[in-house]
Design an enzyme around this catalytic site. Structure first.
Site, PDB file in Angstrom:
ATOM      1  N   SER A  51       0.801  -1.225   0.000  1.00 32.94           N
ATOM      2  CA  SER A  51       0.000   0.000   0.000  1.00 32.94           C
ATOM      3  C   SER A  51       0.832   1.272   0.000  1.00 32.94           C
ATOM      4  CB  SER A  51      -0.936   0.014   1.209  1.00 32.94           C
ATOM      5  OG  SER A  51      -0.202  -0.083   2.407  1.00 32.94           O
ATOM      6  N   HIS A 294      -0.664   6.371   6.436  1.00 31.80           N
ATOM      7  CA  HIS A 294      -0.121   6.072   5.106  1.00 31.80           C
ATOM      8  C   HIS A 294       0.299   7.372   4.430  1.00 31.80           C
ATOM      9  CE1 HIS A 294      -1.663   2.021   5.501  1.00 31.80           C
ATOM     10  NE2 HIS A 294      -1.125   1.714   4.343  1.00 31.80           N
TER      11      HIS A 294
END
Length: 315
Positions: A51, A294
């Site tokens: 990711s 993230h």
């Protein structure tokens, strides 16, 4: 981590680690430094990874399957654009939730199946990036537990009922000489070694760089307040584990004849607890379009610039 990356807070906490094996460079010295700009690769380019490579929730989302949550503005796409690699010569097969095993086998997602990432490699490939490893050590579950411990630490005024000090999460993973997270990193080391050997076998003419993960937490040892509820000592613990993961990635890249790209150093001061207008990593509750814990679009751009510097396309 593979299911948590899509869903709300749980997915956010499933922070992943990114390692980009970009161009398994036989001519590299492993230091991630610049090269000869006249020899920049022009493709074909294959991006492999998890990711942190894919860029979940960063617009615009593109690619098949949709469950991989690839962004058209992730760092592989930015690198390909800067190098002026033709669309037909660029394949981004990174996928949210990927582990090292998913490089060589199909990966099921919440919305479709991603073929084995290695299938994109061929004798014609000239540039490869691989961002992998965080899911192999269960970094998502480590962060979830540490945040839970941090909330309890705050509620109890520094006591969680077990007599732990200011690093209650660390005390759940480290007992005497046994460090559970370190053991996971050591296990991932051998898997990554085999994976990089396979990249070399499938794409023998490619230059490959292994790109490490950017800094998630601040270096000053302080807490993150409401951005990430961690006990003070656990900020240092989680930071140390990320640095150990990156160290393994560097060592494995160098052993394989690849080049390691350090995104950790350039991202310090841009962690999830830094100012909203400078951070590369979003906190528990994102303020910009990105998955929790993230990279945001700024972070993907920062990683792209670091990779381009390693390739010699940046001063």
């Amino acid at each position: 981590m593979r299911t948590s990356l899509r869903a709300g807070l749980a997915g956010a906490l499933a922070c992943v680690v990114l390692v980009t094996a970009m161009t398994l460079g036989r001519d590299g010295d492993g230091d991630g430094g610049g090269g000869d700009a006249s020899a920049l690769p022009t493709g074909p380019y294959v991006a492999l990874g998890d990711s942190y490579t894919a860029g979940p929730r960063i617009p615009d989302q593109s690619g098949i399957p949709a469950g991989c949550e690839r962004s058209a503005r992730n760092y592989p796409a930015l690198v390909a654009a800067e190098l002026k690699i033709k669309a037909s010569d660029f394949r981004d097969v990174s996928c949210t939730g990927a582990t090292i095993a998913d490089l060589s086998a199909p990966q099921s997602t919440d919305d479709g199946t991603n073929p084995a990432q290695f299938d994109a490699l061929s004798d014609a490939t000239r540039l490869v990036t691989v961002g992998i490893g965080g899911n192999d050590i269960g970094f998502a579950s480590v962060i979830r537990r540490c945040v839970t411990s941090g909330v309890l630490y705050e509620v109890t005024g520094g006591r969680d009922g077990d007599g732990d000090g200011d690093a209650p999460c660390k005390e759940r993973y480290v007992s005497g000489d046994v460090d559970e997270v370190r053991q996971r990193i050591e296990a991932a080391d051998s898997r990554l070694a085999r994976a990089l050997d396979e990249v070399g076998r499938r794409a023998p003419k490619a230059r490959v760089y292994v790109v490490g993960y950017p800094a998630i937490l601040p270096s000053d040892g302080g807490d993150c307040g409401r951005e990430l509820s961690l006990a003070p000592g656990d900020v240092a613990f989680v930071r140390a584990k990320e640095r150990e993961l990156n160290a393994m990635l560097r060592q494995r890249a160098e052993a394989a004849g690849a080049r390691y790209v350090d995104t950790y150093g350039p991202s310090e001061g841009h962690d999830a607890c830094s100012a909203e207008n400078t951070r590369w990593i979003e906190p528990l509750l994102p303020r910009s379009p990105a998955a929790s814990v993230h990279p945001n679009e700024r972070g993907e751009r920062g990683m792209a610039d670091t990779v381009l510097h390693a390739l010699g396309a940046r001063p």
